[in-house]
Design a protein around this motif. Structure first.
Motif, PDB file in Angstrom:
ATOM      1  N   GLN A   9       0.828  -1.240   0.103  1.00  0.00           N
ATOM      2  CA  GLN A   9       0.081   0.038   0.040  1.00  0.00           C
ATOM      3  C   GLN A   9       0.886   1.130   0.083  1.00  0.00           C
ATOM      4  N   PHE A  10       1.822   1.226   0.566  1.00  0.00           N
ATOM      5  CA  PHE A  10       3.038   2.415   0.847  1.00  0.00           C
ATOM      6  C   PHE A  10       3.429   2.638  -0.708  1.00  0.00           C
ATOM      7  N   VAL A  33       1.865   1.964  -3.539  1.00  0.00           N
ATOM      8  CA  VAL A  33       1.019   2.658  -4.384  1.00  0.00           C
ATOM      9  C   VAL A  33       0.703   4.031  -3.837  1.00  0.00           C
ATOM     10  N   THR A  34       0.613   4.361  -2.717  1.00  0.00           N
ATOM     11  CA  THR A  34       0.479   5.785  -2.049  1.00  0.00           C
ATOM     12  C   THR A  34       1.441   6.578  -2.779  1.00  0.00           C
ATOM     13  N   TRP A  35       2.667   6.308  -2.642  1.00  0.00           N
ATOM     14  CA  TRP A  35       3.913   6.747  -2.939  1.00  0.00           C
ATOM     15  C   TRP A  35       3.780   7.074  -4.580  1.00  0.00           C
ATOM     16  N   LEU A  67       1.202   7.341  -6.503  1.00  0.00           N
ATOM     17  CA  LEU A  67       0.025   8.214  -6.739  1.00  0.00           C
ATOM     18  C   LEU A  67       0.429   9.663  -6.489  1.00  0.00           C
ATOM     19  N   GLU A  68       1.099   9.788  -5.391  1.00  0.00           N
ATOM     20  CA  GLU A  68       1.369  11.078  -4.798  1.00  0.00           C
ATOM     21  C   GLU A  68       2.571  11.715  -5.563  1.00  0.00           C
ATOM     22  N   THR A  69       3.523  10.925  -6.299  1.00  0.00           N
ATOM     23  CA  THR A  69       4.398  11.350  -7.133  1.00  0.00           C
ATOM     24  C   THR A  69       3.902  11.701  -8.282  1.00  0.00           C
ATOM     25  N   TRP A  70       2.800  11.045  -8.849  1.00  0.00           N
ATOM     26  CA  TRP A  70       2.198  11.585 -10.220  1.00  0.00           C
ATOM     27  C   TRP A  70       1.379  12.527  -9.728  1.00  0.00           C
ATOM     28  N   ASP A  71       0.962  12.996  -8.702  1.00  0.00           N
ATOM     29  CA  ASP A  71       0.221  14.239  -8.542  1.00  0.00           C
ATOM     30  C   ASP A  71       1.179  15.539  -8.646  1.00  0.00           C
TER      31      ASP A  71
END
Length: 144
Positions: free
Chosen positions: A2-3, A5-7, A9-13
């Motif tokens: 999960q870490f 995936v979150t990382w 997604l945040e990088t993509w943002d």
């Protein structure tokens, strides 16, 4: 898992937030490449020294460009013959005191602090440029 995936997604943002500014900077760098001749850049910021560094800082102060967009512009200036010190001075001054940041500083911090911010941006930009010029020159060249 999960870490990661979150990382991702945040990088993509972050990439999506920075992309328009980078593209704007590349566009402005392309315009400068077409409009500015090597002779103009060399005449005003082509030599190391405090005068060229001050000119680059003053030119950079009012530009409404973020720190992402200023990188391609400074790169274009450097390729057109700007010295290292003035290029760094431009890089430092642009994101510190652009029109948009001063426009928001004035109502939030007051006129004195908004003016102090511009003065501090000018001082730090010129200081950074002079230090880069000084560090970029060999000891033999400094002593002569």
């Amino acid at each position: 898992m999960q870490f990661f995936v979150t990382w991702a997604l945040e990088t993509w943002d972050v990439i999506l937030d920075a992309a328009p500014w980078l593209l704007g900077g590349f566009a402005l760098a392309g315009i400068l490449h077409v409009l500015l001749s090597v002779q103009i850049v060399s005449r005003y910021v082509g030599r190391p020294g405090w005068a060229s560094t001050l000119k680059a800082a003053i030119v950079g102060l009012p530009l409404p460009i973020c720190s992402c967009g200023v990188i391609p512009i400074a790169s274009a200036l450097r390729r057109h013959g700007a010295a290292r010190g003035p290029t760094v001075s431009f890089l430092v001054s642009v994101p510190q005191a652009g029109v948009s940041s001063i426009a928001i500083s004035y109502p939030l911090l007051g006129p004195f602090m908004a003016a102090a911010r511009v003065v501090a941006a000018l001082i730090t930009a010129v200081t950074a440029g002079i230090v880069v010029d000084w560090l970029g020159v060999s000891k033999r060249e400094r002593d002569s």
